[in-house]
Design a protein around this motif. Structure first.
Motif, PDB file in Angstrom:
ATOM      1  N   TRP A 462      81.336 -26.194  28.219  1.00  0.00           N
ATOM      2  CA  TRP A 462      80.991 -26.600  26.869  1.00  0.00           C
ATOM      3  C   TRP A 462      81.983 -26.125  25.811  1.00  0.00           C
ATOM      4  O   TRP A 462      82.012 -26.665  24.702  1.00  0.00           O
ATOM      5  N   THR A 463      82.776 -25.117  26.127  1.00  0.00           N
ATOM      6  CA  THR A 463      83.739 -24.639  25.132  1.00  0.00           C
ATOM      7  C   THR A 463      85.180 -24.990  25.477  1.00  0.00           C
ATOM      8  O   THR A 463      86.054 -24.903  24.610  1.00  0.00           O
ATOM      9  N   ARG A 464      85.434 -25.419  26.724  1.00  0.00           N
ATOM     10  CA  ARG A 464      86.831 -25.594  27.151  1.00  0.00           C
ATOM     11  C   ARG A 464      87.085 -26.893  27.901  1.00  0.00           C
ATOM     12  O   ARG A 464      88.069 -27.595  27.627  1.00  0.00           O
ATOM     13  N   ASP A 465      86.239 -27.243  28.859  1.00  0.00           N
ATOM     14  CA  ASP A 465      86.592 -28.282  29.826  1.00  0.00           C
ATOM     15  C   ASP A 465      86.021 -29.664  29.548  1.00  0.00           C
ATOM     16  O   ASP A 465      86.440 -30.637  30.172  1.00  0.00           O
ATOM     17  N   ARG A 466      85.053 -29.777  28.659  1.00  0.00           N
ATOM     18  CA  ARG A 466      84.401 -31.079  28.475  1.00  0.00           C
ATOM     19  C   ARG A 466      85.420 -32.118  28.008  1.00  0.00           C
ATOM     20  O   ARG A 466      86.156 -31.908  27.056  1.00  0.00           O
ATOM     21  N   ARG A 467      85.405 -33.274  28.687  1.00  0.00           N
ATOM     22  CA  ARG A 467      86.433 -34.280  28.442  1.00  0.00           C
ATOM     23  C   ARG A 467      86.140 -35.150  27.227  1.00  0.00           C
ATOM     24  O   ARG A 467      87.040 -35.809  26.699  1.00  0.00           O
ATOM     25  N   HIS A 468      84.894 -35.237  26.808  1.00  0.00           N
ATOM     26  CA  HIS A 468      84.538 -36.122  25.694  1.00  0.00           C
ATOM     27  C   HIS A 468      83.268 -35.573  25.048  1.00  0.00           C
ATOM     28  O   HIS A 468      82.554 -34.751  25.619  1.00  0.00           O
ATOM     29  N   GLY A 469      82.970 -36.041  23.842  1.00  0.00           N
ATOM     30  CA  GLY A 469      81.738 -35.649  23.176  1.00  0.00           C
ATOM     31  C   GLY A 469      81.799 -34.243  22.598  1.00  0.00           C
ATOM     32  O   GLY A 469      82.848 -33.600  22.520  1.00  0.00           O
ATOM     33  N   ARG A 470      80.633 -33.770  22.210  1.00  0.00           N
ATOM     34  CA  ARG A 470      80.525 -32.499  21.502  1.00  0.00           C
ATOM     35  C   ARG A 470      80.904 -31.314  22.372  1.00  0.00           C
ATOM     36  O   ARG A 470      80.569 -31.257  23.553  1.00  0.00           O
ATOM     37  N   ARG A 471      81.610 -30.371  21.776  1.00  0.00           N
ATOM     38  CA  ARG A 471      81.835 -29.065  22.384  1.00  0.00           C
ATOM     39  C   ARG A 471      81.238 -27.999  21.459  1.00  0.00           C
ATOM     40  O   ARG A 471      80.865 -28.273  20.324  1.00  0.00           O
ATOM     41  N   PHE A 472      81.179 -26.771  21.970  1.00  0.00           N
ATOM     42  CA  PHE A 472      80.720 -25.631  21.181  1.00  0.00           C
ATOM     43  C   PHE A 472      81.829 -24.597  21.138  1.00  0.00           C
ATOM     44  O   PHE A 472      82.681 -24.531  22.032  1.00  0.00           O
ATOM     45  N   SER A 473      81.818 -23.773  20.113  1.00  0.00           N
ATOM     46  CA  SER A 473      82.801 -22.693  20.052  1.00  0.00           C
ATOM     47  C   SER A 473      82.416 -21.603  21.039  1.00  0.00           C
ATOM     48  O   SER A 473      81.255 -21.493  21.460  1.00  0.00           O
ATOM     49  N   VAL A 474      83.383 -20.799  21.400  1.00  0.00           N
ATOM     50  CA  VAL A 474      83.121 -19.690  22.314  1.00  0.00           C
ATOM     51  C   VAL A 474      82.073 -18.753  21.715  1.00  0.00           C
ATOM     52  O   VAL A 474      81.147 -18.310  22.413  1.00  0.00           O
ATOM     53  N   GLN A 475      82.180 -18.474  20.416  1.00  0.00           N
ATOM     54  CA  GLN A 475      81.224 -17.542  19.818  1.00  0.00           C
ATOM     55  C   GLN A 475      79.816 -18.122  19.770  1.00  0.00           C
ATOM     56  O   GLN A 475      78.822 -17.388  19.910  1.00  0.00           O
ATOM     57  N   GLU A 476      79.680 -19.442  19.582  1.00  0.00           N
ATOM     58  CA  GLU A 476      78.351 -20.061  19.621  1.00  0.00           C
ATOM     59  C   GLU A 476      77.724 -19.913  20.999  1.00  0.00           C
ATOM     60  O   GLU A 476      76.536 -19.586  21.131  1.00  0.00           O
ATOM     61  N   MET A 477      78.528 -20.177  22.029  1.00  0.00           N
ATOM     62  CA  MET A 477      77.972 -20.145  23.384  1.00  0.00           C
ATOM     63  C   MET A 477      77.655 -18.726  23.823  1.00  0.00           C
ATOM     64  O   MET A 477      76.623 -18.476  24.455  1.00  0.00           O
ATOM     65  N   VAL A 478      78.517 -17.782  23.503  1.00  0.00           N
ATOM     66  CA  VAL A 478      78.245 -16.392  23.871  1.00  0.00           C
ATOM     67  C   VAL A 478      76.978 -15.900  23.169  1.00  0.00           C
ATOM     68  O   VAL A 478      76.146 -15.212  23.779  1.00  0.00           O
ATOM     69  N   LYS A 479      76.806 -16.242  21.917  1.00  0.00           N
ATOM     70  CA  LYS A 479      75.589 -15.849  21.191  1.00  0.00           C
ATOM     71  C   LYS A 479      74.349 -16.419  21.883  1.00  0.00           C
ATOM     72  O   LYS A 479      73.333 -15.729  22.054  1.00  0.00           O
ATOM     73  N   ALA A 480      74.407 -17.676  22.306  1.00  0.00           N
ATOM     74  CA  ALA A 480      73.262 -18.302  22.975  1.00  0.00           C
ATOM     75  C   ALA A 480      72.940 -17.609  24.296  1.00  0.00           C
ATOM     76  O   ALA A 480      71.773 -17.410  24.637  1.00  0.00           O
ATOM     77  N   LEU A 481      73.987 -17.233  25.032  1.00  0.00           N
ATOM     78  CA  LEU A 481      73.793 -16.642  26.361  1.00  0.00           C
ATOM     79  C   LEU A 481      73.393 -15.169  26.311  1.00  0.00           C
ATOM     80  O   LEU A 481      72.862 -14.645  27.296  1.00  0.00           O
TER      81      LEU A 481
END
Length: 568
Positions: A462-481
């Motif tokens: 979701w922060t690096r590899d998604r080829r199309h569409g929405r991504r999230f920042s690293v800080q957003e994803m780390v906060k969620a996890l």
């Protein structure tokens, strides 16, 4: 807990609050973070994190390690994916409270609901408890590679109070409800992080019976919720077939209102009603705006089945001729399938259960797993898509592909969250203010699901590899996890990198972070089989100041303990 002073130097710190990444040292003593910024002085051990991410340890709030935690100190596969705290006792299933004469009922239920073979549970479970506090005490004597918290499971409560009447899903009497409420509160007082229940037909015991909690009426659930509310602590977790039904939601949100405790509801996208999940989020949003603490637990990828010759399912496992080889060793399966006569006979057959076969084994929705698995594959990568490109029959192509790698090839069948052939719905759910990243189900579904790798996937995809569409920042994803999941179950001492916080951290080579294909292991009690999934990129995982994983391998350290809520 921590042994000596540890300093992580020069890493790119993502602190779990959602703040921008910044370069910082992290100093640890006594199992706690003591300084963030520039750490002076020397340490007993230093980790050079220059060019690496430093994050809080991940908190997985939806696992089923209730059995595994009683026989194993290593909570794999979750501990291989940056998880430092896992919460079990979800979906209303577990092993306490339980009288000796009712153990088999709980084993059959867990075997059916969570695909854990009965023989594994019969050999692995030590059964040194009866009450829920007894179960917590048994876990408290053990050591793990991560921390574990648990919840009081409704099905076990119901069977303990009602016996066979519970299995038959009879309505609880007022006395039954009062007894369950008292026992649930007793569990929370002893340190359970909450209470869980299931209201889905998908949850059945190994003899085909629906979960005892399927049709539990509102007075029963209300009595339990109110009793937990009076403790002043604990959460409520629900899985239901109808999260977007107004009446069902009104009843469930009423539990949050009656108890004053946070409630979470599992949510996904179903093919048969691909937009209904939006209404569920609207209902949650309105409830939250009215002051109720409600969240949706959502999976960050498709909830999907893994098919293979060593696993519980493959595209031909419901064909009549499969019965002759279904239970033999892999090498014998492969030899039989290489017989042209067997191949012709099997391919000429229809599944014994035509409806199930069409739903589960639709070659337009089955994708081969590569060594670097793609969890958002295009339609052209499906078995049907590949067959069309080659001018081949999809069933014959699937048959041949199953024999690759000496029969160890695996396929992926997305069931939820993939109605449009992509993860756009997941992106929308994940981005909602009232959602939590969850539903990895570690410790369960050993023979056909391996979603405990979700934290690694979330960060990489979701922060690096998604080829199309929405991504999230690293800080957003780390906060969620980390931060968001920890706070969702009342654990305020972890999930962030800050002085005073518990020293649970990951040091991650972000550029190299990668999932590998699921693999079969026979390391359960009685030689039981399960799916595991490895990752590359975790330079270190630290629990209570002690390194438990180094360069993607366990160190053997076991600083993890049972986490009791509310000072229990």
């Amino acid at each position: 807990m921590g042994e000596g002073r540890l300093i992580i130097r020069g890493g790119t710190m993502v602190d779990g609050t959602g703040a921008e990444p910044r370069e910082a040292d992290v100093a640890i003593e006594g199992g706690r973070i003591v300084a963030v910024g520039r750490a002076a002085g020397r340490a007993d051990e230093e980790i050079d994190a220059k060019g690496l991410l430093v994050t809080p340890g991940f908190v997985d709030i939806h696992t089923h390690y209730d059995g595994q935690a009683t026989w194993s100190s290593r909570i794999a596969p979750s501990s291989s994916h940056g998880v430092t705290t896992a919460i079990m006792g979800n979906c209303g299933v577990g092993f306490a409270p339980c009288r000796p004469g009712e153990r088999n009922m709980l084993v059959r239920l867990m075997e059916g609901v969570e695909d854990i073979p009965g023989v594994v549970l019969e050999e692995g479970l030590p059964w040194g408890w009866e009450s829920f506090p007894d179960y917590l005490d048994a876990l408290a004597k053990r050591q793990f590679d991560i921390d574990l918290g648990t919840q009081v499971p409704h099905a076990a409560l119901r069977i303990y109070v009602m016996g066979e009447r519970a299995a038959k899903r009879e309505p609880a009497t007022e006395a039954d409800a009062e007894a369950m409420a008292r026992l649930a509160a007793e569990g929370v007082h002893a340190g359970a992080l909450g209470f869980s229940t299931s209201r889905t037909l998908a949850h059945r015991s190994s003899d085909g019976m629906p979960t005892p909690t399927l049709h539990a009426y509102e007075p029963e659930l209300a009595a339990i919720a109110e009793a937990i509310g009076r403790t002043g602590r604990g959460v409520l977790q629900v899985v239901t077939d109808h999260p977007s039904d107004d009446g069902e939601f009104a009843m469930l949100s009423g539990l949050a209102r009656r108890s004053g405790r946070p409630l979470s509801i599992s949510l996904g996208q179903a093919d048969r009603a691909p937009d209904r999940w939006r209404h569920a989020l609207e209902l949650i949003e309105r409830a939250v705006d009215s002051g109720l603490p409600i969240k949706a637990q959502v999976c960050g990828r498709a909830v999907g089945l893994v098919y293979g010759l060593e696993l519980s399912l493959n595209p031909f496992s419901s064909h009549p001729s499969w019965g002759a080889i279904g239970d033999v060793a892999l090498a014998q399966k492969v030899a039989a399938m290489r017989d042209p006569a067997f191949k012709a006979r099997l391919l000429a057959e229809q599944p014994a259960d035509r409806a199930s076969g069409e739903r589960l084994f639709n070659f337009e929705r089955i994708y081969p797993f590569a060594e670097r698995p793609d969890y958002e594959p295009p339609a052209s990568d499906s078995i049907a898509g590949r067959a069309q490109a080659l001018g081949r029959d999809p069933a014959e192509l699937a048959y041949e592909m199953l024999l690759e790698r000496d029969g160890r090839a695996t396929f992926y069948r997305p069931l939820l969250n993939y109605a449009a052939g992509n993860l756009d719905a997941c992106a929308e759910m994940l981005g909602h203010r009232d959602s939590l990243v969850s539903l990895g189900d570690g410790g369960a579904h050993y023979g056909f699901i391996c979603d405990a790798s979700l934290p690694t996937f979330m960060l990489a995809h979701w922060t690096r590899d998604r080829r199309h569409g929405r991504r999230f920042s690293v800080q957003e994803m780390v906060k969620a996890l980390s931060h968001d999941n920890a706070r969702a179950v009342g654990l305020t001492d972890r999930g962030v990198i800050a002085p005073g916080a518990k020293a649970d951290l990951n040091v991650i080579d972000y550029d190299r972070l990668q999932l590998h294909a699921p693999r079969v292991s026979y390391d359960l009690p009685a030689g039981g089989r399960r799916l595991l999934q490895d990752a590359t990129g975790y330079r270190a995982t630290i629990v209570a100041g002690i390194v438990t994983q180094r360069d993607d391998q366990p160190t053997g350290a076991l600083p993890g303990r049972l986490v009791r809520g509310g000072g229990g």
